[in-house]
Enzyme design. Structure first.
Site, mmCIF file in Angstrom:
data_model
loop_
_atom_site.group_PDB
_atom_site.id
_atom_site.type_symbol
_atom_site.label_atom_id
_atom_site.label_comp_id
_atom_site.label_asym_id
_atom_site.label_seq_id
_atom_site.Cartn_x
_atom_site.Cartn_y
_atom_site.Cartn_z
ATOM 1 N N SER A 1 1.009 -1.134 0.049
ATOM 2 C CA SER A 1 -0.035 0.084 0.000
ATOM 3 C C SER A 1 0.858 1.176 0.019
ATOM 4 O O SER A 1 1.987 1.260 0.610
ATOM 5 C CB SER A 1 -0.864 0.032 1.050
ATOM 6 O OG SER A 1 -1.851 1.211 1.137
ATOM 7 N N HIS B 1 2.228 12.044 -0.963
ATOM 8 C CA HIS B 1 1.753 13.546 -0.716
ATOM 9 C C HIS B 1 2.961 14.445 -1.266
ATOM 10 O O HIS B 1 4.022 14.756 -0.562
ATOM 11 C CB HIS B 1 1.714 13.861 0.812
ATOM 12 C CG HIS B 1 0.530 13.194 1.414
ATOM 13 N ND1 HIS B 1 -0.808 13.379 1.147
ATOM 14 C CD2 HIS B 1 0.505 11.950 2.373
ATOM 15 C CE1 HIS B 1 -1.633 12.374 1.695
ATOM 16 N NE2 HIS B 1 -0.812 11.594 2.464
ATOM 17 N N HIS C 1 -2.611 7.323 -4.331
ATOM 18 C CA HIS C 1 -2.885 6.156 -3.487
ATOM 19 C C HIS C 1 -2.825 4.854 -4.423
ATOM 20 O O HIS C 1 -3.574 4.871 -5.536
ATOM 21 C CB HIS C 1 -4.170 6.129 -2.453
ATOM 22 C CG HIS C 1 -4.484 4.832 -2.065
ATOM 23 N ND1 HIS C 1 -5.615 4.225 -2.564
ATOM 24 C CD2 HIS C 1 -3.900 4.129 -1.034
ATOM 25 C CE1 HIS C 1 -5.660 3.040 -1.968
ATOM 26 N NE2 HIS C 1 -4.905 2.920 -1.161
ATOM 27 N N VAL D 1 -2.364 -3.101 -3.481
ATOM 28 C CA VAL D 1 -2.781 -4.350 -4.021
ATOM 29 C C VAL D 1 -2.546 -5.513 -3.003
ATOM 30 O O VAL D 1 -1.631 -5.406 -1.998
ATOM 31 C CB VAL D 1 -2.020 -4.826 -5.230
ATOM 32 C CG1 VAL D 1 -2.084 -4.196 -6.482
ATOM 33 C CG2 VAL D 1 -0.489 -4.495 -4.964
ATOM 34 N N ARG D 2 -3.579 -6.378 -2.804
ATOM 35 C CA ARG D 2 -3.698 -7.086 -1.507
ATOM 36 C C ARG D 2 -3.988 -8.694 -1.758
ATOM 37 O O ARG D 2 -4.965 -8.645 -2.743
ATOM 38 C CB ARG D 2 -4.334 -6.722 -0.344
ATOM 39 C CG ARG D 2 -5.910 -6.221 -0.866
ATOM 40 C CD ARG D 2 -6.554 -5.408 0.295
ATOM 41 N NE ARG D 2 -7.890 -5.260 -0.175
ATOM 42 C CZ ARG D 2 -8.182 -3.992 -0.788
ATOM 43 N NH1 ARG D 2 -7.146 -3.044 -1.341
ATOM 44 N NH2 ARG D 2 -9.481 -3.876 -1.023
ATOM 45 N N HIS E 1 -6.846 7.920 -16.650
ATOM 46 C CA HIS E 1 -7.748 6.733 -16.783
ATOM 47 C C HIS E 1 -7.501 5.908 -18.091
ATOM 48 O O HIS E 1 -8.176 4.739 -17.985
ATOM 49 C CB HIS E 1 -9.151 7.554 -16.789
ATOM 50 C CG HIS E 1 -9.805 7.915 -15.583
ATOM 51 N ND1 HIS E 1 -10.581 6.765 -14.811
ATOM 52 C CD2 HIS E 1 -9.648 8.950 -14.772
ATOM 53 C CE1 HIS E 1 -10.909 7.467 -13.738
ATOM 54 N NE2 HIS E 1 -10.437 8.646 -13.476
ATOM 55 N N GLY F 1 -4.846 -5.644 15.188
ATOM 56 C CA GLY F 1 -3.932 -5.646 15.979
ATOM 57 C C GLY F 1 -2.510 -5.191 15.309
ATOM 58 O O GLY F 1 -1.561 -5.463 15.603
ATOM 59 N N GLY F 2 -2.716 -4.621 14.101
ATOM 60 C CA GLY F 2 -1.489 -4.255 13.232
ATOM 61 C C GLY F 2 -0.788 -2.938 13.815
ATOM 62 O O GLY F 2 -1.064 -2.729 14.914
ATOM 63 N N ARG F 3 0.346 -2.823 13.298
ATOM 64 C CA ARG F 3 1.133 -1.899 13.526
ATOM 65 C C ARG F 3 0.812 -0.235 13.309
ATOM 66 O O ARG F 3 0.690 -0.036 11.997
ATOM 67 C CB ARG F 3 2.571 -2.100 13.071
ATOM 68 C CG ARG F 3 3.768 -0.996 13.565
ATOM 69 C CD ARG F 3 5.016 -1.496 12.880
ATOM 70 N NE ARG F 3 6.224 -0.702 13.284
ATOM 71 C CZ ARG F 3 6.680 0.275 12.738
ATOM 72 N NH1 ARG F 3 6.148 0.829 11.388
ATOM 73 N NH2 ARG F 3 7.762 0.906 13.147
#
Length: 314
Positions: free
Chosen positions: A102, A106, A116, A119-120, A155, A268-270
């Site tokens: 991810s 900025h 942004h 991909v997961r 696009h 519980g991620g960082r």
């Protein structure tokens, strides 16, 4: 929106997905460092006590980017958080793994759009049941002073990458992006959209994975030319103030609506890695209204779903 079900076409290869994601993070950070020319990404390896870990790479105070983060994570656990089981209660007791890349950039210059990409891949293994897996992700563009040519380029790249996967994929995933990045309380889109997809498994593993790679591999082609073209556009305090004000919308969306943020915090991620997408500087102003006919007021017409290719293309 599709419903994730076990695929009978091909078994998921978690190792191949992980290798691709690690390589994608490296390729993007290398290219952006070269484009920035002055700053490099700080690398922060981390471990999650409940299982897994990742690497956050953050570039700050560069010539191109005020701040940019590109994170890789591969986390696992024995019980899914509420954000992941809202529509799949049967997965509540499943062991699971989630991995992804991810990024959020900025820029310094208000004429360079914020962007942004994510991909997961997710897989859950319920007791005594076949594994359930899916891919998700996409990319979107958030300009503050939009250029029609830039929106069209963005696009067109999105449309081109989807073409091998079906004639309707661009329209479907473009519309999904418009729906997902919608600030309900503001009645506006976060920007000019792009692509968004989730729960993708109906194509089978190989084709779904290929689509994830097409999205990830096309990001630099979509964004970097815009950044390089606009990075030296002159601006003053007025444009900078408006940029910081509009960044507030980014914060609102990520904290109020974004499923990835909710999943990361609930699982519980960082925290530092989850929230590295937030801008380093931002401002809110009560009751702000741009002057009629001003460049700032012009943005309003871009914050709604539009057929950009038909409107701006030849």
């Amino acid at each position: 929106m599709s419903t994730a079900q076990p695929s009978t076409v091909s078994a998921p290869d978690k190792g191949a997905v992980r290798d691709y994601l690690v390589g994608l993070q490296h390729r993007i950070t290398t290219a952006v460092e070269a484009a920035d020319g002055t700053a490099t990404f700080e690398r922060d390896l981390w471990q999650r006590p409940e299982g897994g870990g990742g690497e956050s790479r953050v570039l700050r105070n560069g010539a191109l980017l005020e701040q940019g983060g590109v994170g890789f994570s591969h986390v696992l656990g024995d019980r899914l958080p509420p954000s992941a089981t809202a529509s799949r209660a049967d997965l509540g007791e499943a062991k699971w793994e989630a991995m992804g890349v991810s990024l959020v950039f900025h820029p310094n210059n208000p004429y360079v759009p914020t962007t942004h990409m994510n991909v997961r891949f997710f897989i859950a293994e319920p007791p005594d049941k076949p594994a359930v897996w899916w891919f998700g992700g996409g990319f979107d563009l958030t300009p503050y002073y939009p250029f029609d040519a830039d929106v069209l380029h963005w696009h067109r790249v999105a449309q081109k990458l989807t073409q091998p996967f079906g004639a309707q994929v661009y329209a479907e995933h473009k519309a999904w992006c418009d729906r997902y990045f919608w600030l309900k309380h503001r009645h506006e889109t976060r920007g000019v959209g792009g692509l968004f997809f989730d729960d993708l498994q109906e194509w089978g593993f190989d084709r779904s994975f290929a689509y994830q790679q097409a999205v990830g591999d096309s990001f630099l082609e979509a964004w970097l030319p815009l950044a390089l073209q606009r990075r030296h556009t002159p601006f003053g305090e007025r444009e900078r103030s408006f940029q910081l004000y509009r960044r507030g919308r980014y914060v609102e969306f990520n904290l109020v609506f974004d499923r990835g943020t909710h999943f990361g915090l609930q699982s519980g991620g960082r925290t530092e890695s989850i929230l590295m997408s937030l801008p380093p500087l931002v401002r809110w102003e009560y009751g702000y209204q741009p002057a009629p006919g001003s460049p700032e007021a012009r943005l309003n017409d871009y914050l709604r779903p539009r057929d950009w290719i038909t409107e701006f293309g030849p």
